[in-house]
Write a protein that holds these residues in place. Structure first.
Motif, PDB file in Angstrom:
ATOM      1  N   PHE A 244       0.842  -1.205   0.000  1.00 34.32           N
ATOM      2  CA  PHE A 244       0.000   0.000   0.000  1.00 34.32           C
ATOM      3  C   PHE A 244       0.873   1.250   0.000  1.00 34.32           C
ATOM      4  O   PHE A 244       1.825   1.375   0.760  1.00 34.32           O
ATOM      5  CB  PHE A 244      -0.888   0.014   1.243  1.00 34.32           C
ATOM      6  N   CYS A 245       0.520   2.162  -0.867  1.00 33.49           N
ATOM      7  CA  CYS A 245       1.221   3.435  -0.955  1.00 33.49           C
ATOM      8  C   CYS A 245       0.196   4.524  -0.631  1.00 33.49           C
ATOM      9  O   CYS A 245      -0.826   4.638  -1.312  1.00 33.49           O
ATOM     10  CB  CYS A 245       1.746   3.575  -2.386  1.00 33.49           C
ATOM     11  N   HIS A 246       0.430   5.292   0.433  1.00 31.06           N
ATOM     12  CA  HIS A 246      -0.562   6.273   0.877  1.00 31.06           C
ATOM     13  C   HIS A 246      -0.687   7.443  -0.090  1.00 31.06           C
ATOM     14  O   HIS A 246      -1.783   7.911  -0.385  1.00 31.06           O
ATOM     15  CB  HIS A 246      -0.201   6.772   2.283  1.00 31.06           C
ATOM     16  N   GLY A 247       0.439   7.927  -0.554  1.00 26.60           N
ATOM     17  CA  GLY A 247       0.399   8.972  -1.569  1.00 26.60           C
ATOM     18  C   GLY A 247       0.532  10.394  -1.066  1.00 26.60           C
ATOM     19  O   GLY A 247       1.099  11.238  -1.765  1.00 26.60           O
ATOM     20  N   VAL A 248       0.020  10.703   0.108  1.00 29.76           N
ATOM     21  CA  VAL A 248       0.137  12.080   0.652  1.00 29.76           C
ATOM     22  C   VAL A 248       0.417  12.028   2.143  1.00 29.76           C
ATOM     23  O   VAL A 248      -0.415  12.428   2.963  1.00 29.76           O
ATOM     24  CB  VAL A 248      -1.129  12.936   0.505  1.00 29.76           C
ATOM     25  N   MET A 249       1.632  11.601   2.490  1.00 26.69           N
ATOM     26  CA  MET A 249       1.960  11.473   3.913  1.00 26.69           C
ATOM     27  C   MET A 249       2.376  12.816   4.518  1.00 26.69           C
ATOM     28  O   MET A 249       3.428  12.926   5.157  1.00 26.69           O
ATOM     29  CB  MET A 249       3.060  10.435   4.122  1.00 26.69           C
ATOM     30  N   ASN A 250       1.561  13.832   4.295  1.00 24.14           N
ATOM     31  CA  ASN A 250       1.801  15.107   4.966  1.00 24.14           C
ATOM     32  C   ASN A 250       1.520  14.923   6.459  1.00 24.14           C
ATOM     33  O   ASN A 250       0.729  14.061   6.841  1.00 24.14           O
ATOM     34  CB  ASN A 250       0.892  16.179   4.376  1.00 24.14           C
ATOM     35  N   SER A 251       2.145  15.780   7.287  1.00 23.91           N
ATOM     36  CA  SER A 251       1.999  15.552   8.733  1.00 23.91           C
ATOM     37  C   SER A 251       0.564  15.766   9.184  1.00 23.91           C
ATOM     38  O   SER A 251       0.155  15.237  10.213  1.00 23.91           O
ATOM     39  CB  SER A 251       2.965  16.447   9.516  1.00 23.91           C
ATOM     40  N   ASP A 252      -0.220  16.507   8.409  1.00 24.42           N
ATOM     41  CA  ASP A 252      -1.636  16.680   8.769  1.00 24.42           C
ATOM     42  C   ASP A 252      -2.469  15.449   8.408  1.00 24.42           C
ATOM     43  O   ASP A 252      -3.633  15.364   8.785  1.00 24.42           O
ATOM     44  CB  ASP A 252      -2.223  17.924   8.091  1.00 24.42           C
ATOM     45  N   ASN A 253      -1.871  14.513   7.680  1.00 26.56           N
ATOM     46  CA  ASN A 253      -2.590  13.276   7.356  1.00 26.56           C
ATOM     47  C   ASN A 253      -2.110  12.112   8.211  1.00 26.56           C
ATOM     48  O   ASN A 253      -2.439  10.952   7.923  1.00 26.56           O
ATOM     49  CB  ASN A 253      -2.423  12.937   5.869  1.00 26.56           C
ATOM     50  N   MET A 254      -1.341  12.411   9.259  1.00 22.43           N
ATOM     51  CA  MET A 254      -0.822  11.368  10.149  1.00 22.43           C
ATOM     52  C   MET A 254      -1.662  11.333  11.422  1.00 22.43           C
ATOM     53  O   MET A 254      -1.783  12.342  12.136  1.00 22.43           O
ATOM     54  CB  MET A 254       0.640  11.657  10.512  1.00 22.43           C
ATOM     55  N   SER A 255      -2.211  10.171  11.699  1.00 18.95           N
ATOM     56  CA  SER A 255      -3.119  10.014  12.830  1.00 18.95           C
ATOM     57  C   SER A 255      -2.360   9.843  14.143  1.00 18.95           C
ATOM     58  O   SER A 255      -1.390   9.096  14.219  1.00 18.95           O
ATOM     59  CB  SER A 255      -3.985   8.782  12.575  1.00 18.95           C
ATOM     60  N   MET A 256      -2.829  10.507  15.190  1.00 14.55           N
ATOM     61  CA  MET A 256      -2.252  10.323  16.521  1.00 14.55           C
ATOM     62  C   MET A 256      -2.554   8.926  17.063  1.00 14.55           C
ATOM     63  O   MET A 256      -1.930   8.484  18.018  1.00 14.55           O
ATOM     64  CB  MET A 256      -2.803  11.375  17.494  1.00 14.55           C
ATOM     65  N   LEU A 257      -3.514   8.236  16.458  1.00 13.59           N
ATOM     66  CA  LEU A 257      -3.836   6.879  16.906  1.00 13.59           C
ATOM     67  C   LEU A 257      -3.190   5.810  16.029  1.00 13.59           C
ATOM     68  O   LEU A 257      -3.457   4.622  16.189  1.00 13.59           O
ATOM     69  CB  LEU A 257      -5.359   6.664  16.923  1.00 13.59           C
ATOM     70  N   GLY A 258      -2.362   6.230  15.071  1.00 16.98           N
ATOM     71  CA  GLY A 258      -1.734   5.246  14.197  1.00 16.98           C
ATOM     72  C   GLY A 258      -2.708   4.597  13.238  1.00 16.98           C
ATOM     73  O   GLY A 258      -2.538   3.443  12.850  1.00 16.98           O
ATOM     74  N   LEU A 259      -3.724   5.365  12.823  1.00 14.28           N
ATOM     75  CA  LEU A 259      -4.701   4.861  11.857  1.00 14.28           C
ATOM     76  C   LEU A 259      -4.343   5.368  10.461  1.00 14.28           C
ATOM     77  O   LEU A 259      -3.894   6.510  10.314  1.00 14.28           O
ATOM     78  CB  LEU A 259      -6.102   5.372  12.201  1.00 14.28           C
ATOM     79  N   THR A 260      -4.568   4.566   9.456  1.00  9.24           N
ATOM     80  CA  THR A 260      -4.441   5.055   8.094  1.00  9.24           C
ATOM     81  C   THR A 260      -5.572   6.060   7.876  1.00  9.24           C
ATOM     82  O   THR A 260      -6.734   5.760   8.155  1.00  9.24           O
ATOM     83  CB  THR A 260      -4.552   3.894   7.091  1.00  9.24           C
ATOM     84  N   LEU A 261      -5.211   7.245   7.409  1.00 10.95           N
ATOM     85  CA  LEU A 261      -6.151   8.372   7.444  1.00 10.95           C
ATOM     86  C   LEU A 261      -6.064   9.182   6.153  1.00 10.95           C
ATOM     87  O   LEU A 261      -4.978   9.314   5.582  1.00 10.95           O
ATOM     88  CB  LEU A 261      -5.759   9.255   8.647  1.00 10.95           C
ATOM     89  N   ASP A 262      -7.187   9.714   5.721  1.00 13.89           N
ATOM     90  CA  ASP A 262      -7.274  10.592   4.546  1.00 13.89           C
ATOM     91  C   ASP A 262      -6.854   9.878   3.260  1.00 13.89           C
ATOM     92  O   ASP A 262      -5.764  10.096   2.727  1.00 13.89           O
ATOM     93  CB  ASP A 262      -6.440  11.877   4.745  1.00 13.89           C
TER      94      ASP A 262
END
Ligand code: AMP
Ligand code: MG
Length: 483
Positions: A244-262
């Motif tokens: 899996f490649c997330h594509g936009v791992m900006n820090s605003d797309n990083m979850s504090m719970l370690g969830l794949t997000l956005d």
């Protein structure tokens, strides 16, 4: 009230924080909403009736058209985008409408993504298009099916409301679900505004609700950082294992719970390419597939920076330095399972890197390779997937020699490998097929894909057509940040 929820909606805990963290905002009604997908399994988990007919005016409720939410809100956050400080961002089109206690007593937030303008919409229109909403809906559930921590998707509502991107598209709303949508960017926002008290309050809130064990640590904030580091490393190791490649791992797309997000311009690998870039807008490959582990570290450094007023710098730096070891251990554990081993040894790394070189040279399909490696009939097919077949024969012999040192019986290993190496992932062309049908008025493929992706390790004949490699036309698909 004219709707029937099995459980009383709660006021979001986030809405009980002081106002500096969010704005109360009402969703903008979406004309004539149509329920295109309803996740009956998740609904059941949330204590909602699985049958959508049990909820009168459900499409309107899930589009945000019924004004029944107590304190709907959009939260404010900032972040680093593509390595640059981007300043204030925030929930520009996602509105937190309520919380529910699920049937296991876990509190879950429900956000409507695409529900209209908020004070943080900046130049955006507050909407999400059907295309990207189908992708988010399906990928959330694909990841959940794979056992990867992720935000979930309860429903997808479409409409005829025009939305302009590169062309005219239509608006949709995904109801997404998670214990919290808190991001690294929430911490960055208050740190960079010079409000250390707000950072502390947010950290206390995060610990109280999501990391209660940290409260008892000698340094709760350091423990919080270490816990987020560990979950982030585990999540990225999960991504790497399934391609899996997330594509936009900006820090605003990083979850504090370690969830794949956005979910935006994400992609699963078809043919293996270590440097695969799934986001058409990512011109320099910052978020290429093989960059993800170190981007995780980069983002964690952003988070660590926000904690410098709460934690001594030396232990914080040591915790950050520990990421590499934590990630490698998490990755080794996933590879151990993929290879069907009971123990991962240091000497197994070169076996793996030799395999990657062969796969890179041949563009071997990532998912099909591992599935085939899992059983004898599949192994017999594998050499045709490589350019240098003799080199692959040698590799396979070395792998089999390695297995001879492993105590597990073949049948047991096969079962373990089939439970670790999925048959189905949300390949781009599968999502695209569902998108094209839905755009033509037939949403049935969304439901079919979701049912298939909920059980990605099963050999279900009903879904044989979803398990093959990408067709040639998939190569021309491109996904960008515009969604
Ligand atoms: P994303 O790249 O989707 O993670 O979004 C980055 C930022 O832009 C977030 O603050 C989003 O809320 C915001 N954003 C993205 N698309 C829109 C839109 N159509 N309208 C308003 N805000 C948006
Ligand atoms: Mg985002």
């Amino acid at each position: 009230m004219e709707y029937t929820l099995a459980t009383a909606p709660l006021t979001p805990r986030f809405a009980l924080l002081p106002g500096r963290y969010y704005s109360i905002v009402t969703p903008s009604p979406l004309p004539d909403p149509q329920l295109l997908a309803w996740n009956a399994a998740l609904a059941g988990q949330l204590g909602l009736a699985a049958d959508p007919a049990a909820h009168p005016r459900l499409a309107e409720l899930l589009a945000g058209n019924l004004l029944r939410y107590e304190r709907p809100l959009a939260s404010v956050y900032s972040g680093h985008q593509f390595g640059q400080w981007a300043g204030q961002l925030g929930d520009g089109r996602a509105i937190l409408v309520l919380e529910l206690s699920d049937i296991d007593g876990r509190i879950q937030e429900i956000q409507l993504k695409g529900a209209g303008l908020t004070p943080y919409s900046r130049m955006g229109d507050g909407r999400a298009v059907l295309r990207s909403s189908i992708r988010e809906y399906l990928c959330s559930e694909a990841m959940a099916g794979l056992g990867i921590p992720t935000t979930r998707a309860l429903s997808l509502v479409g409409s005829n409301e025009p939305v302009w991107r590169e062309t005219r598209e239509t608006a949709a709303v995904v109801a997404r679900v998670a214990p919290s949508f808190l991001r690294f960017g929430h911490f960055e926002h208050f740190y960079h505004r010079g409000e250390p008290d707000a950072v502390r309050e947010l950290a206390d809130w995060t610990i109280a609700h999501f990391y209660p064990d940290c409260a008892a640590a000698a340094s709760p904030y350091l423990a919080l950082f270490e816990a987020v580091r560990d979950r982030t490393a585990a999540m990225i190791a999960d991504w790497m294992a399934v391609g899996f490649c997330h594509g936009v791992m900006n820090s605003d797309n990083m979850s504090m719970l370690g969830l794949t997000l956005d979910y935006g311009p994400f992609g699963f690998l078809d043919g293996f390419d270590a440097g695969h870039i799934c986001n058409h807008s990512d011109h320099h490959g910052r978020y290429a597939f093989n960059q993800q582990p170190q981007i995780g570290l980069w983002n964690l450094a952003c988070l660590a920076q926000t904690l410098v007023n709460l934690v001594d710098v030396e232990p914080l730096r040591a915790a950050l330095d520990g990421y590499q070891t934590v990630f490698e251990a998490a990755y080794a554990e996933r590879l151990r399972r993929k290879f069907g081993l009971t123990e991962w040894r240091e000497a197994d790394w070169p076996l793996f890197t030799r395999l990657l070189e062969l796969m890179q040279a041949a563009g071997t399909d990532w998912t099909i390779f591992w599935r085939d490696l899992s059983r004898p009939a599949g192994q017999a097919r594998l050499r045709d997937q490589f350019v240098d077949r003799d080199a692959f024969d040698i590799w396979l012999a070395d792998y089999q020699a390695r297995l001879a040192f492993d105590p597990r019986a073949p049948a047991e290993r096969e079962a373990a490998m089939l439970a670790a190496n999925p048959r189905l992932v949300l390949r781009n062309h599968l999502a695209e097929t569902a998108i094209r049908k839905a755009t033509d008025g037939d949403a049935s493929e969304i439901d079919r894909l979701q049912r298939a992706l909920a059980r990605p390790f099963d050999d279900d004949a009903e879904f044989d057509d979803l398990a093959g490699p990408a067709p040639d036309w998939a190569a021309s698909l491109s996904v960008s940040c515009s969604s």
